[in-house]
Design a protein around this motif. Structure first.
Motif, PDB file in Angstrom:
ATOM      1  N   THR A  41      -1.857  -1.418  -4.122  1.00  0.00           N
ATOM      2  CA  THR A  41      -2.781  -0.415  -3.942  1.00  0.00           C
ATOM      3  C   THR A  41      -2.604   0.769  -3.340  1.00  0.00           C
ATOM      4  OG1 THR A  41      -5.125  -0.437  -3.521  1.00  0.00           O
ATOM      5  CG2 THR A  41      -3.723  -1.191  -1.639  1.00  0.00           C
ATOM      6  N   HIS A  42      -3.365   1.924  -3.174  1.00  0.00           N
ATOM      7  CA  HIS A  42      -3.485   2.974  -2.139  1.00  0.00           C
ATOM      8  C   HIS A  42      -4.623   2.797  -1.477  1.00  0.00           C
ATOM      9  CE1 HIS A  42      -1.247   4.287  -6.206  1.00  0.00           C
ATOM     10  NE2 HIS A  42      -0.417   4.912  -5.409  1.00  0.00           N
ATOM     11  N   PHE A  43      -4.617   2.532  -0.230  1.00  0.00           N
ATOM     12  CA  PHE A  43      -5.488   2.284   0.786  1.00  0.00           C
ATOM     13  C   PHE A  43      -6.363   3.781   1.039  1.00  0.00           C
ATOM     14  CE2 PHE A  43      -4.244  -1.926   2.287  1.00  0.00           C
ATOM     15  CZ  PHE A  43      -5.250  -2.686   1.603  1.00  0.00           C
ATOM     16  N   MET A  75       8.950   2.522  -6.129  1.00  0.00           N
ATOM     17  CA  MET A  75       9.064   3.809  -6.781  1.00  0.00           C
ATOM     18  C   MET A  75       8.051   4.675  -6.890  1.00  0.00           C
ATOM     19  SD  MET A  75      12.480   2.826  -7.762  1.00  0.00           S
ATOM     20  CE  MET A  75      12.340   1.903  -9.483  1.00  0.00           C
ATOM     21  N   HIS A  76       8.120   6.080  -6.526  1.00  0.00           N
ATOM     22  CA  HIS A  76       6.608   6.687  -6.408  1.00  0.00           C
ATOM     23  C   HIS A  76       6.526   7.526  -7.909  1.00  0.00           C
ATOM     24  CE1 HIS A  76       3.404   9.377  -5.580  1.00  0.00           C
ATOM     25  NE2 HIS A  76       4.264  10.625  -5.573  1.00  0.00           N
ATOM     26  N   SER A  77       5.502   7.267  -8.341  1.00  0.00           N
ATOM     27  CA  SER A  77       5.297   7.831  -9.958  1.00  0.00           C
ATOM     28  C   SER A  77       6.393   8.864 -10.536  1.00  0.00           C
ATOM     29  CB  SER A  77       3.892   8.684 -10.054  1.00  0.00           C
ATOM     30  OG  SER A  77       3.837   9.927  -8.957  1.00  0.00           O
ATOM     31  N   MET A  78       6.350   9.996 -10.263  1.00  0.00           N
ATOM     32  CA  MET A  78       7.295  10.829 -11.303  1.00  0.00           C
ATOM     33  C   MET A  78       8.461  11.472 -10.412  1.00  0.00           C
ATOM     34  SD  MET A  78       4.209  13.160 -13.295  1.00  0.00           S
ATOM     35  CE  MET A  78       3.607  13.826 -11.688  1.00  0.00           C
ATOM     36  N   ASP A 126       0.993  -1.134   0.126  1.00  0.00           N
ATOM     37  CA  ASP A 126      -0.074   0.017   0.036  1.00  0.00           C
ATOM     38  C   ASP A 126       0.853   1.116   0.009  1.00  0.00           C
ATOM     39  OD1 ASP A 126      -1.875   2.077   0.512  1.00  0.00           O
ATOM     40  OD2 ASP A 126      -1.615   1.550   2.776  1.00  0.00           O
ATOM     41  N   ASP A 127       0.669   1.977  -1.129  1.00  0.00           N
ATOM     42  CA  ASP A 127       1.612   3.296  -1.091  1.00  0.00           C
ATOM     43  C   ASP A 127       0.910   4.391  -0.489  1.00  0.00           C
ATOM     44  OD1 ASP A 127       3.353   1.981  -2.735  1.00  0.00           O
ATOM     45  OD2 ASP A 127       2.718   2.638  -4.477  1.00  0.00           O
ATOM     46  N   PRO A 128       1.580   5.464   0.377  1.00  0.00           N
ATOM     47  CA  PRO A 128       1.167   6.429   1.232  1.00  0.00           C
ATOM     48  C   PRO A 128       0.381   7.400   0.380  1.00  0.00           C
ATOM     49  CG  PRO A 128       3.336   6.724   1.097  1.00  0.00           C
ATOM     50  CD  PRO A 128       3.047   5.323   0.328  1.00  0.00           C
ATOM     51  N   ASP A 129       0.442   7.475  -0.609  1.00  0.00           N
ATOM     52  CA  ASP A 129      -0.167   8.545  -1.460  1.00  0.00           C
ATOM     53  C   ASP A 129      -1.599   9.097  -1.086  1.00  0.00           C
ATOM     54  OD1 ASP A 129       1.399   6.870  -3.107  1.00  0.00           O
ATOM     55  OD2 ASP A 129       0.995   8.129  -5.001  1.00  0.00           O
ATOM     56  N   HIS A 130      -1.629  10.340  -0.553  1.00  0.00           N
ATOM     57  CA  HIS A 130      -2.878  11.104   0.115  1.00  0.00           C
ATOM     58  C   HIS A 130      -3.489  10.274   1.328  1.00  0.00           C
ATOM     59  CE1 HIS A 130      -2.803  13.348  -3.508  1.00  0.00           C
ATOM     60  NE2 HIS A 130      -2.746  12.217  -4.432  1.00  0.00           N
ATOM     61  N   VAL A 144       6.143   3.688   2.970  1.00  0.00           N
ATOM     62  CA  VAL A 144       6.095   4.961   3.624  1.00  0.00           C
ATOM     63  C   VAL A 144       6.912   6.044   3.026  1.00  0.00           C
ATOM     64  CG1 VAL A 144       5.414   3.921   6.068  1.00  0.00           C
ATOM     65  CG2 VAL A 144       7.768   4.422   5.432  1.00  0.00           C
ATOM     66  N   TRP A 145       6.544   7.103   3.335  1.00  0.00           N
ATOM     67  CA  TRP A 145       7.666   8.344   2.927  1.00  0.00           C
ATOM     68  C   TRP A 145       8.272   8.702   4.386  1.00  0.00           C
ATOM     69  CZ3 TRP A 145       2.936  10.466  -0.173  1.00  0.00           C
ATOM     70  CH2 TRP A 145       3.353  10.025  -1.242  1.00  0.00           C
ATOM     71  N   VAL A 146       9.661   8.794   4.207  1.00  0.00           N
ATOM     72  CA  VAL A 146      10.410   9.189   5.252  1.00  0.00           C
ATOM     73  C   VAL A 146      10.200  10.824   5.486  1.00  0.00           C
ATOM     74  CG1 VAL A 146      12.699   9.336   6.323  1.00  0.00           C
ATOM     75  CG2 VAL A 146      11.901   7.332   5.027  1.00  0.00           C
ATOM     76  N   LEU A 175       9.717   1.192   1.694  1.00  0.00           N
ATOM     77  CA  LEU A 175       9.892   2.481   1.264  1.00  0.00           C
ATOM     78  C   LEU A 175       9.442   2.952   0.169  1.00  0.00           C
ATOM     79  CD1 LEU A 175      11.888   5.133   2.411  1.00  0.00           C
ATOM     80  CD2 LEU A 175      13.523   4.579   0.667  1.00  0.00           C
ATOM     81  N   HIS A 176       8.600   4.290   0.012  1.00  0.00           N
ATOM     82  CA  HIS A 176       8.012   4.769  -1.228  1.00  0.00           C
ATOM     83  C   HIS A 176       8.925   5.757  -1.770  1.00  0.00           C
ATOM     84  CE1 HIS A 176       4.960   4.768  -4.396  1.00  0.00           C
ATOM     85  NE2 HIS A 176       4.173   5.825  -3.760  1.00  0.00           N
ATOM     86  N   THR A 177      10.166   5.397  -1.949  1.00  0.00           N
ATOM     87  CA  THR A 177      11.312   6.573  -2.298  1.00  0.00           C
ATOM     88  C   THR A 177      11.077   7.245  -0.899  1.00  0.00           C
ATOM     89  OG1 THR A 177       9.778   7.899  -3.478  1.00  0.00           O
ATOM     90  CG2 THR A 177      11.405   6.281  -4.928  1.00  0.00           C
TER      91      THR A 177
END
Ligand code: ZN
Length: 404
Positions: free
Chosen positions: A257-259, A131-134, A25-29, A53-55, A98-100
């Motif tokens: 996913t992004h929960f 890796m996070h998108s852009m 699960d990525d932490p976006d939003h 997570v993002w640090v 890590l999500h970068t």
């Protein structure tokens, strides 16, 4: 890897488990209340998954143009309440990936700093990076996903006309780039995600995962995902039909996913709840008999270890060899119905009604021999063939003839 074609096969899962299901699960939003609601539920039903997570907070833009500034794409470990909650999840058996380092472009110094912060919080570096998108610090990203120069050119210049991010200059693997960090990734992180499928069975899509690609030496092991990027895609992926397919195929699913993307509903009284349909489907998976529900890195470690376990059929016996320098626990063989095997002490080993033989732990560099009949004194007890029989007879006759 595990089918019922009549032969004996090694199961990738331990202790007679049939299939594996996990989520990254990525932490976006993400927001702390939503995270607590979702993971409280997952913990309750026994699905131990991977939380990326993002640090750090963003101090630059995401993608091009790269400008300095403050951006908020979701919770980071800088927030104390979130950090403590993530730490509590880790202590319950969830994996923290890590999500970068942040949700935006990270310069080398920021990445080094983020890795050290991660270690000071969790006591170890992240074993997995997604890796996070852009992020321009992404490694072998954008056009560089392709190996051929022609494909890279096409992606950057033609696809890039429609999707500007295809033309971005990602530089995580380029020592000349200010975003370079592939050396840190190689030294400290084992798994990196790349390819994806709409098939729930990720292992069927990418049977060699986790794999090392010598052309991408900084990445220790790549792995793939099954696409459930938002709630709609997630629900489609874990439909009744697909759950049944995953179990039947004895597959392994690593869902992306992004929960935070629609899974959690906020009620009038300001309380939060997991979407009812999501709950229903996840409970269905958690209640499947013999499902293996571990974080993504635990599953990948097992798949990697199983690559170094061989099953040798010697005709009279089967030899299971563990070539790993560490023990492999809960070794399980798929066996044809009605098959009978015997161990070293001629003790009968029965195939259970699910067509499995549970061997137990194989120690480091250890092998286990299983005999197909109770009177097999040697796996190579081969009788003389036609020519050998004649040679024996003639020689013996000559000895008899010339004696005296
Ligand atoms: Zn992301």
């Amino acid at each position: 890897m595990f089918s019922n074609d009549g032969g004996f096969k090694i199961s990738p899962y331990p202790d007679g488990k049939h299939f594996a299901f996990t989520v990254t699960d990525d932490p976006d939003h993400s927001k702390i209340q939503k995270v607590k609601t979702m993971y409280g539920f997952l913990d309750e039903i026994g699905l131990k998954t991977t939380v990326a997570v993002w640090v750090k907070e963003c101090s630059r833009a995401n993608g091009e143009p790269d400008t300095e500034g403050r951006f908020d794409y979701g919770a980071t470990l800088q927030n104390e309440e979130y950090r403590n909650y993530i730490l509590s999840l880790r202590n319950k058996g969830f994996e923290i990936a890590l999500h970068t380092v942040s949700g935006c472009n990270d310069l080398r110094k920021g990445t080094i700093d983020g890795y050290e912060q991660f270690r000071s919080i969790f006591g170890e570096y992240p074993k997995m990076n997604i890796m996070h998108s852009m992020n321009l610090d992404n490694v072998y990203w954008g056009a560089k996903v392709f190996k051929s120069k022609a494909a890279q050119w096409f992606f950057k210049n033609v696809v890039g006309m429609v999707y500007p991010k295809a033309s971005f200059s990602f530089g995580g693997e380029d020592p000349q780039s200010r975003y370079y960090w592939a050396d840190i990734l190689k030294e400290k992180t084992k798994y990196v995600r790349l390819w994806g499928t709409s098939d729930i069975n990720t292992l069927k899509f990418n049977p060699s995962m986790p794999y090392h690609d010598p052309d991408r030496p900084e990445i220790n092991y790549w792995f793939s995902f099954s696409d459930g990027h938002n709630m709609e895609a997630f629900l489609q992926l874990i439909s009744d039909k697909n759950i049944e397919k995953l179990v039947r195929e004895r597959g392994a699913s690593i869902v992306y996913t992004h929960f935070a993307a629609g899974f959690i509903k906020r009620a009038g009284d300001n309380s939060y709840a997991v979407d009812e349909q999501v709950k229903k489907q996840l409970i269905k998976i958690a209640q499947q008999k013999d499902g293996w529900f571990v974080p993504a890195s635990t599953l990948l470690d097992r798949l990697q270890a199983i690559k170094n376990v061989s099953l040798i059929d010697k005709g009279r016996a089967l030899i299971v060899v563990n070539s790993n320098p560490f023990p492999v626990e809960g070794m399980t063989l798929a066996a044809p119905q009605g098959a009978v095997l015997y161990d070293n002490e001629h003790k009968k080993i029965t195939v259970n009604d699910e067509g499995e033989i549970l061997i137990g732990t194989l120690k480091a560099n250890e092998s286990s021999t299983l005999y197909k009949s109770a009177d097999s004194y040697s796996i190579n007890n081969i009788s003389p063939g036609y020519l050998e029989q004649w040679k024996l007879l003639i020689s013996r006759a000559l000895v008899w003839f010339y004696a005296n």
